[in-house]
Design a protein around this motif. Structure first.
Motif, PDB file in Angstrom:
ATOM      1  N   PHE A 160      30.073  47.041  34.905  1.00 52.10           N
ATOM      2  CA  PHE A 160      31.396  47.098  35.786  1.00 52.10           C
ATOM      3  C   PHE A 160      30.855  46.726  37.241  1.00 52.10           C
ATOM      4  O   PHE A 160      30.038  47.508  37.966  1.00 52.10           O
ATOM      5  N   VAL A 161      31.659  45.734  37.632  1.00 52.85           N
ATOM      6  CA  VAL A 161      31.279  45.183  39.017  1.00 52.85           C
ATOM      7  C   VAL A 161      32.386  45.633  40.134  1.00 52.85           C
ATOM      8  O   VAL A 161      33.622  45.415  39.801  1.00 52.85           O
ATOM      9  N   GLY A 162      32.208  46.385  41.369  1.00 51.93           N
ATOM     10  CA  GLY A 162      33.144  46.424  42.146  1.00 51.93           C
ATOM     11  C   GLY A 162      33.101  47.979  42.180  1.00 51.93           C
ATOM     12  O   GLY A 162      34.218  48.536  43.272  1.00 51.93           O
ATOM     13  N   ASN A 211      37.976  54.767  37.817  1.00 48.64           N
ATOM     14  CA  ASN A 211      37.151  54.181  38.946  1.00 48.64           C
ATOM     15  C   ASN A 211      38.355  53.080  39.770  1.00 48.64           C
ATOM     16  O   ASN A 211      38.325  52.249  38.875  1.00 48.64           O
ATOM     17  N   PRO A 212      38.630  53.333  40.717  1.00 47.50           N
ATOM     18  CA  PRO A 212      39.480  52.143  41.520  1.00 47.50           C
ATOM     19  C   PRO A 212      38.480  51.181  41.691  1.00 47.50           C
ATOM     20  O   PRO A 212      37.271  51.299  42.017  1.00 47.50           O
ATOM     21  N   GLY A 213      39.157  49.954  41.971  1.00 51.32           N
ATOM     22  CA  GLY A 213      38.424  48.730  42.550  1.00 51.32           C
ATOM     23  C   GLY A 213      37.439  47.576  41.717  1.00 51.32           C
ATOM     24  O   GLY A 213      36.897  47.039  42.243  1.00 51.32           O
ATOM     25  N   ILE A 214      37.708  48.106  40.477  1.00 50.34           N
ATOM     26  CA  ILE A 214      36.964  47.198  39.501  1.00 50.34           C
ATOM     27  C   ILE A 214      37.270  45.821  39.498  1.00 50.34           C
ATOM     28  O   ILE A 214      38.330  45.300  39.551  1.00 50.34           O
ATOM     29  N   LYS A 215      36.392  44.774  40.000  1.00 47.59           N
ATOM     30  CA  LYS A 215      36.654  43.567  40.058  1.00 47.59           C
ATOM     31  C   LYS A 215      36.237  42.467  38.720  1.00 47.59           C
ATOM     32  O   LYS A 215      37.072  41.808  38.645  1.00 47.59           O
ATOM     33  N   SER A 216      35.281  43.118  37.933  1.00 48.67           N
ATOM     34  CA  SER A 216      35.151  42.072  36.773  1.00 48.67           C
ATOM     35  C   SER A 216      34.059  43.117  35.846  1.00 48.67           C
ATOM     36  O   SER A 216      33.825  44.074  36.412  1.00 48.67           O
ATOM     37  N   ILE A 217      34.235  42.886  34.585  1.00 45.61           N
ATOM     38  CA  ILE A 217      33.571  43.493  33.695  1.00 45.61           C
ATOM     39  C   ILE A 217      32.607  42.584  32.613  1.00 45.61           C
ATOM     40  O   ILE A 217      33.240  41.500  32.452  1.00 45.61           O
ATOM     41  N   ASP A 231      37.336  38.413  34.943  1.00 45.50           N
ATOM     42  CA  ASP A 231      37.519  38.718  36.252  1.00 45.50           C
ATOM     43  C   ASP A 231      38.939  39.299  36.297  1.00 45.50           C
ATOM     44  O   ASP A 231      39.775  38.707  35.800  1.00 45.50           O
ATOM     45  N   ILE A 232      39.081  40.741  36.438  1.00 50.05           N
ATOM     46  CA  ILE A 232      40.155  41.289  36.625  1.00 50.05           C
ATOM     47  C   ILE A 232      40.792  41.998  37.555  1.00 50.05           C
ATOM     48  O   ILE A 232      41.476  42.968  37.870  1.00 50.05           O
ATOM     49  N   SER A 233      40.370  41.414  38.950  1.00 49.54           N
ATOM     50  CA  SER A 233      40.665  41.842  40.166  1.00 49.54           C
ATOM     51  C   SER A 233      42.215  42.030  40.518  1.00 49.54           C
ATOM     52  O   SER A 233      42.609  42.700  41.174  1.00 49.54           O
ATOM     53  N   GLN A 234      43.169  41.286  39.570  1.00 46.56           N
ATOM     54  CA  GLN A 234      44.630  41.330  39.722  1.00 46.56           C
ATOM     55  C   GLN A 234      45.027  42.339  39.127  1.00 46.56           C
ATOM     56  O   GLN A 234      46.352  42.690  39.093  1.00 46.56           O
ATOM     57  N   VAL A 285      52.944  37.595  39.382  1.00 51.69           N
ATOM     58  CA  VAL A 285      52.089  36.780  38.684  1.00 51.69           C
ATOM     59  C   VAL A 285      50.895  37.897  38.632  1.00 51.69           C
ATOM     60  O   VAL A 285      50.396  38.200  39.586  1.00 51.69           O
ATOM     61  N   SER A 286      50.308  37.971  37.214  1.00 47.44           N
ATOM     62  CA  SER A 286      48.906  38.746  37.184  1.00 47.44           C
ATOM     63  C   SER A 286      48.319  37.851  36.418  1.00 47.44           C
ATOM     64  O   SER A 286      48.488  37.359  35.345  1.00 47.44           O
TER      65      SER A 286
END
Length: 293
Positions: A160-162, A211-217, A231-234, A285-286
């Motif tokens: 988990f990144v972010g 956890n909030p703020g995950i940018k990517s997995i 990349d799931i930042s949206q 848009v997501s």
């Protein structure tokens, strides 16, 4: 079945439900997407609900409506509005069947675009009514684990990144159906933001990361050079799932904007935690990308 292709990848999408059924690495000759018999789906689209609603119902403007698990897109045939060699857009508009569950005029446009690095998925939701429209949106892709048949399920990890600190998830109650309890619990007790996969982790049910703020997995193993990074930042939330009652060779990594219900009574969707409230005649848009190796 729709096929799109570029030099590196080939994807197949079923118009019924806009479900990604195959994503082929052409050079290495393998499929990233699950097609086993133990679970008959591949990558459902979740709209306008995620997970179970209490009593399979929700409330809006004082009226109670039925709502199937994960909404109704999986039971709908979508229409191709645009297609090229490496991209396709599928559209679902409100109809008599959707209005049985969801009293809104809407347009859902889903665009799949193959990139040199993998696949982009874009979900455009348009509120075609004169009032606010509540909804949730999610994507439910199931990836083969092991990737390309290399190693075993428990040789893989999810990074988990972010986020900082141990990974937390929402506690799940399995009876009568999988719901959140409203409480959190630790998914990992380490601080390196990684989950080492094993089937025992999923016996209690799906794992919705809190956890909030995950940018990517990233799904990977030290034993292979192949991986899937999303990349799931949206998207505000992400869920991990494999079958609880059977050890299957897949893992779902699911970006969510929204939540399943907390166990209790049917919820008013204008006030439900995680729901998006879309203004009249607006579009949201997501988008997320799968980076594949």
């Amino acid at each position: 079945m729709i096929k799109i292709e570029n030099a590196d990848f080939r994807a197949e999408i079923d118009e019924h439900g806009a479900q990604l059924t195959h994503l082929i690495n052409k050079k290495a000759g393998f499929d990233y997407i699950w097609n086993g018999k133990e679970w008959g789906k591949h990558a459902p689209v979740l709209f306008p609900a995620i997970g179970r609603s209490n009593d399979d119902q929700y409330v809006l403007d004082g009226k109670t409506y039925e709502m199937p698990q994960h909404g109704f897109v999986s039971d709908q045939d979508l229409t191709v509005s645009h297609q090229s060699e490496n991209a396709v857009t599928l559209v679902l508009k409100a109809n008599a069947a959707t209005k049985k569950y969801y009293p809104f005029d809407f347009t859902l446009a889903i665009t799949f675009t193959l990139l040199s690095t993998g696949l982009s998925l874009s979900f455009a939701v348009t509120n075609d009514t004169d009032k606010e429209m509540p909804y949730s949106l999610g994507s439910h892709p199931a990836f083969n684990v092991p990737i390309n048949g290399v190693a075993k399920f428990d040789n893989y990890r999810v990074k988990f990144v972010g986020i900082e600190g141990p990974v937390k998830n929402y506690e799940i109650v399995k009876t009568p159906h999988p719901y959140r309890t409203g409480k959190e619990e630790l998914l990992t007790d380490n601080r390196n933001n990684e989950l080492e996969l094993n089937y025992e982790t999923f016996k209690p049910g799906l794992r919705i990361i809190s956890n909030p703020g995950i940018k990517s997995i990233k799904l990977y193993s030290p034993l292979t050079s192949h991986s899937v990074e999303m990349d799931i930042s949206q998207f505000k939330n992400v869920c991990l799932w494999t079958k609880e009652d059977e050890d299957c060779a897949f893992l779902c990594m699911e970006p969510f904007n929204g939540f399943p219900d907390v166990l209790g009574e049917p919820v008013d969707w204008m006030h439900k935690e995680g729901n998006i409230i879309l203004p009249a005649h607006a579009t949201k848009v997501s988008q997320y990308e799968m980076h594949l190796s």
